[in-house]
Design a protein around this motif. Structure first.
Motif, short mmCIF file in Angstrom:
data_model
loop_
_atom_site.label_atom_id
_atom_site.label_comp_id
_atom_site.label_asym_id
_atom_site.label_seq_id
_atom_site.Cartn_x
_atom_site.Cartn_y
_atom_site.Cartn_z
N ALA A 32 8.38 3.07 21.00
CA ALA A 32 8.30 3.39 19.57
C ALA A 32 8.60 2.15 18.82
N GLU A 33 9.33 1.19 19.47
CA GLU A 33 9.10 -0.27 18.76
C GLU A 33 7.93 -0.78 18.61
N ARG A 34 6.96 -0.56 19.60
CA ARG A 34 5.58 -1.22 19.66
C ARG A 34 4.76 -0.50 18.56
N LEU A 35 5.00 1.00 18.51
CA LEU A 35 4.34 1.78 17.60
C LEU A 35 4.62 1.47 16.19
N ALA A 36 5.96 1.27 15.95
CA ALA A 36 6.25 1.14 14.37
C ALA A 36 5.77 -0.33 14.10
N ALA A 37 5.69 -1.28 14.88
CA ALA A 37 5.24 -2.51 14.62
C ALA A 37 3.93 -2.61 14.59
N GLN A 38 3.10 -1.97 15.20
CA GLN A 38 1.57 -1.81 14.90
C GLN A 38 1.29 -0.96 13.64
N LEU A 39 1.95 -0.01 13.58
CA LEU A 39 1.80 0.77 12.09
C LEU A 39 1.96 -0.06 10.93
N MET A 40 2.94 -0.88 11.16
CA MET A 40 3.26 -1.71 9.75
C MET A 40 2.23 -2.68 9.62
N GLN A 41 1.60 -3.22 10.75
CA GLN A 41 0.85 -4.20 10.76
C GLN A 41 -0.40 -3.87 10.35
N VAL A 42 -0.97 -2.67 10.82
CA VAL A 42 -2.26 -2.21 10.48
C VAL A 42 -2.14 -1.70 8.96
N ALA A 43 -1.08 -1.21 8.66
CA ALA A 43 -1.00 -1.00 6.96
C ALA A 43 -1.01 -2.14 6.29
N GLY A 44 -0.51 -3.13 6.85
CA GLY A 44 -0.65 -4.41 5.99
C GLY A 44 -2.08 -4.87 5.78
N ARG A 45 -2.92 -4.52 6.60
CA ARG A 45 -4.34 -4.82 6.31
C ARG A 45 -4.89 -4.33 4.89
N ALA A 46 -4.14 -3.20 4.58
CA ALA A 46 -4.88 -2.59 3.23
C ALA A 46 -4.32 -3.41 1.90
N GLY A 47 -5.28 -3.42 1.10
CA GLY A 47 -4.85 -4.12 -0.23
C GLY A 47 -4.32 -5.48 -0.49
N PRO A 79 0.75 -1.40 -0.12
CA PRO A 79 -0.06 -0.06 0.16
C PRO A 79 0.80 1.33 -0.11
N LYS A 80 0.28 2.22 -0.46
CA LYS A 80 1.11 3.53 -0.53
C LYS A 80 0.66 4.31 0.68
N ILE A 81 1.71 4.85 1.77
CA ILE A 81 1.54 5.33 2.89
C ILE A 81 1.59 6.80 2.86
N ASP A 82 0.51 7.66 2.99
CA ASP A 82 0.80 9.10 3.16
C ASP A 82 0.45 9.82 4.53
N PHE A 83 0.81 10.84 4.59
CA PHE A 83 0.52 11.44 6.01
C PHE A 83 -0.32 12.70 5.94
N ILE A 84 -1.31 12.85 6.95
CA ILE A 84 -2.15 14.17 6.77
C ILE A 84 -1.50 14.76 8.13
N ASP A 85 -0.89 16.00 7.81
CA ASP A 85 -0.19 16.97 8.97
C ASP A 85 -1.17 17.64 9.77
N LEU A 86 -0.99 17.17 11.14
CA LEU A 86 -2.24 17.63 12.06
C LEU A 86 -1.67 19.10 12.50
N ASN A 87 -0.33 19.49 12.00
CA ASN A 87 0.02 20.93 12.56
C ASN A 87 -0.82 21.57 11.31
N ILE A 88 -1.48 21.24 10.23
CA ILE A 88 -2.08 22.24 9.39
C ILE A 88 -3.61 21.99 9.44
N GLU A 89 -3.77 20.60 9.46
CA GLU A 89 -5.22 20.24 9.40
C GLU A 89 -6.01 20.09 10.52
N ARG A 90 -7.23 20.48 10.68
CA ARG A 90 -8.00 20.28 11.91
C ARG A 90 -8.71 19.11 12.11
N ALA A 91 -8.57 18.35 13.42
CA ALA A 91 -9.19 17.34 13.60
C ALA A 91 -10.18 17.13 14.97
#
Ligand code: ADP
Ligand code: ZN
Ligand code: ZN
Length: 758
Positions: free
Chosen positions: A599-614, A404-416
């Motif tokens: 940080a190790e856990r976060l990286a693992a979690q992000l890679m894993q959840v990204a792996g769900r796409a496509g 999957p292609k990974i992009d960021f939404i910059d929360l310094n600019i966009e409101r959430a």
């Protein structure tokens, strides 16, 4: 003879019992013993009735120091359960030494509960009906016409050895009538046999089939594992989600079964990996596949354990506790998602199932395969030091499935405003409009992590823990609930601030409930209008009832859900072919934790959840909302390069002298009495400091953990850090007896070797 027995008690004591009639072969058997006095009614002249317990016989000796009048006799052996083997006993012994935990609790604590319901009297060994082929039967097998399918297949099975009746029934459709016919022809005899005497048997044909031919990398991996059969070897199987790791495990398991051995497969959370369990059962049509985890009800759990221990189960799939299940023919261990935190037991006997698996393999002389897309830094360091062999799958196994292609939404600019940006909402809308599915990952359940008074900044806290109460809407017909995520505390959310009376109570931050609500509202008012979008929330609250998570997942797999919103429960094992968009909300929280593994856990979690796409033919996309898109961690995730992240993280750990470059043990203590706790910790620290003489061990100061008070108990911890496992172990072996000798009853403490949460 005297039986020396350990019990499921927080004591290192080995108890002596008279064991008339038993010999050396009783070592490893479970025994029922009288232990502790039962209730005696006042004035009753009869002897005090006794309670019983199950114990493990660790030694048989001829003499004891216990005076004869005090020596009690064992009541009997636990029927149906064969002796634990020398290898099992070695495993328990290793854990007792390494984790500094009582042997009895290790050996007995994880047994199926039904096994521990001690019968008050010895039962005779259960008799089982066993079928055996006769010489006439063997001769008939050669000449039997091929249309006698049922008789032939039963005879073929029996030709490999005697089989219990239950087993025949499991494998053959009309077992009873077929068996009756065979017995009538004198081709088979049925006899009664004590269950514990039934010879271990295994199926010669596991019925394995493979839908694909393996690619070159998979073949190399399978060959390396198979070549290690019968000897100890540790492998790290690296490969992103979908790279075909499961396929490699299955082929290696098949090879193991062909050698007449059993395979043990450890998975993080069985409820979250039903696809994996199903794949294994389906692919080995004739093998006996059993599951073991703590969520099972008692009877199936006992059956699975017994099947494994008798050698009847060919494949055991289980969670961490399964690592201790006796398997006499064990030939291969697989640890899937080896980095997963759930392999570490976080209370009582704090073992790490992955590490125990490696010891078990080394002791049983079998290979252990640890698979992961995001291997733990400990494991990568073992690879670097050539203790583990790395096998790598570099591409997704299905040719079309691109990353999957990974992009960021910059929360310094966009409101959430409610946690989710309009850019993410639009991407979700477009995805669903194309008939595809989206997943929104947010690692926090509830509506908002805090409620704040807009006037005076008051925030509700748990009265029993040093933590804020989390605001839950949960349905929302009342004003909502405040829940503590650390203890069971729960109360109604106040309508007004108890401090200043203001009614302006604001939900601060967002959890799954809020993101779901915001998404629903945004999509409903979306221009151009979209047809109603079906959103399902997946977190501990929405899946409390048994089977409800499975229900949501199967609905999603059938395309009956458009958007899944949930916690890391969504990150694992599920395969939704139409899922093309993954949105990550609020990941930054994981970067600023006091825990050096965050940080190790976060990286693992992000890679894993990204792996769900496509995963299938449809290309996938990942959008991560963050304030720190340029951080090396996010950059590594974006380039799908976990290795790059791991190299940076390893360098940092080495610099800071943290694991895997040092070895830790944590003394965790808690008490309702703050002074007693402080005194205890001070004394423990003093003892520890007094011991170190030019050793490679440092003793940290006692400190409160992140959660300094939990459920009314004050907590403190003291870290021991050593340059090697050996120096850590040597230190603990001398220090812990001193800690134990303090005998402060107001303080509960444990030692956590290789702690995961610090
Ligand atoms: P992982 O365990 O690494 O996530 P899997 O083993 O589940 O990956 O494989 C992902 C998908 O690829 C599955 O649908 C599987 O059937 C398929 N697959 C695996 N190996 C091959 C292969 N050699 N050829 C074709 N498809 C394969
Ligand atoms: Zn207020
Ligand atoms: Zn609490």
């Amino acid at each position: 003879m005297i039986a020396r027995i350990v019990l499921d008690l927080p004591l290192t004591t080995v108890f002596d019992f008279a064991a008339p009639g038993l010999g050396g072969d009783a070592i490893g058997r479970l025994a029922v013993v009288p232990f502790g006095a039962g209730k005696r009614r006042a004035g009753e002249p009869t002897p005090t009735p006794t309670k019983t317990q199950i114990g493990l016989i660790v030694e048989m000796v001829e003499t004891t120091d216990v005076p004869p009048e005090k020596l009690k006799a064992i009541i009997g052996l636990v029927p149906r359960v064969a002796a634990f083997t020398a290898a099992d006993m070695a495993l328990f012994g290793f854990c007792a030494r390494y984790y500094h935990h009582p042997l009895g609790q290790i050996a007995l604590g994880g047994l199926p509960p039904l096994l521990k319901l001690a019968p008050t009297r010895a039962e005779p060994d259960r008799a089982v009906r066993v079928s055996e082929i006769t010489d006439a039967g063997r001769a008939a097998l050669a000449t039997l016409p091929s249309r006698s399918v049922a008789q032939r297949s039963m005879l073929e099975m029996l030709a490999h050895g005697p089989v219990a009746e239950v087993e025949l029934k499991r494998r053959h459709l009309r077992a009873t009538s077929t068996l009756a016919q065979l017995v009538k022809k004198a081709w088979v005899v049925v006899r009664e046999e004590a269950a514990s005497n039934i010879p271990l048997k295994h199926s010669a044909d596991d019925g394995f089939f493979s839908p694909h031919s393996l690619n070159a990398e998979q073949q190399t991996a399978v060959q390396a594992i198979n070549a290690a059969h019968g000897s100890f070897a540790s492998f790290l199987l690296s490969g992103i989600t979908g790279s075909g790791k499961t396929e490699v495990y299955l082929h290696a398991i098949h090879h193991c079964l062909l050698q007449g051995k059993q395979a043990l497969v450890l998975v993080p959370e069985i409820n979250l990996t039903p696809a994996f369990v199903r794949a294994v059962s389906q692919r080995f049509a004739h093998a006996n596949v059993v599951e073991l985890h703590s969520g099972m009800s008692n009877v199936p759990r006992l059956d699975a354990w017994l099947a494994a221990q008798r050698g009847e189960a060919d494949i055991l799939i289980g969670t961490r506790l399964a690592v201790f299940t006796p398997m006499p023919r064990l030939g291969l261990i697989v640890v899937d998602e080896e980095h997963d935190a759930s392999f570490k037991q976080q209370e009582g006997f704090r073992y790490g199932a992955r590490d125990v698996a490696v010891f078990r393999a080394s002791n049983k002389l079998c290979p252990v395969v640890m698979g992961s897309a995001t291997a733990s830094l400990e494991t990568l360091q073992n690879v670097a030091q050539k203790r583990f062999t790395q096998l790598t799958l570099t591409a997704r196994a299905v040719a079309q499935a691109a990353l999957p292609k990974i992009d960021f939404i910059d929360l310094n600019i966009e409101r959430a405003p409610d946690g989710i940006t309009s850019r993410l909402v639009e991407a979700i809308r477009d995805t669903v409009a194309r008939g595809e599915q989206a997943l929104v990952f947010i690692n926090r359940r509830g509506y908002a992590p805090a409620l704040v008074c807009a006037q005076c900044a008051w925030m509700p806290e748990c009265t029993r823990c040093s933590a804020r109460m989390v605001f839950h809407r949960g349905g929302g017909n009342n004003g909502g609930q405040l829940k503590c995520h650390h203890c069971a505390a729960q109360r109604r959310a106040p309508a007004a601030c108890p401090k200043c009376g203001s009614h302006e109570l604001v939900a601060a931050g967002s959890g799954t409930e809020r993101v779901e609500e915001a998404l629903e509202a945004a999509l409903a008012s979306s221009v151009p209008a979209v047809p109603p979008i079906r959103i399902a929330r997946v977190d501990r609250d929405s899946t409390r009832r048994r089977g409800s998570a499975e229900k949501i997942f199967s609905a999603a797999a059938k395309g009956e859900v458009d958007v899944l919103v949930g916690t890391q429960m969504l990150a694992k094992g599920h395969d939704f072919p139409k899922l093309t968009l993954v949105g990550v909300v609020n990941a930054d929280g994981g970067m600023f934790s006091a825990d050096f593994r965050a940080a190790e856990r976060l990286a693992a979690q992000l890679m894993q959840v990204a792996g769900r796409a496509g995963r299938a033919e449809l290309p996938g996309r990942v959008l991560i909302q963050t304030r720190f898109a340029t951080h090396p961690l996010y950059q590594a995730v974006a380039s799908h390069d976990y290795n790059k992240f791991a190299q940076i993280a390893l360098a940092e750990r080495e610099h800071a002298h943290l694991p895997p470059f040092s070895f830790l043990a944590l003394l965790r203590a808690e008490s309702r009495n703050k002074e007693a706790l402080a005194d205890f910790m001070q004394q423990a620290a003093k003892d520890a400091h007094a011991m170190r003489g030019g050793e490679d061990v440092s003793v940290w100061d006692p400190v409160p953990p992140t959660l300094a008070r939990k459920a009314g108990f004050e907590r403190r911890q003291l870290m021991i850090q050593a340059g090697s496992r050996r120096s850590l172990q040597t230190f603990l072996a001398t220090w812990l007896p001193m800690v134990r000798a303090q005998k402060v009853h107001a303080v509960k403490w444990v030692i956590d070797v290789d702690p995961q949460d610090v």
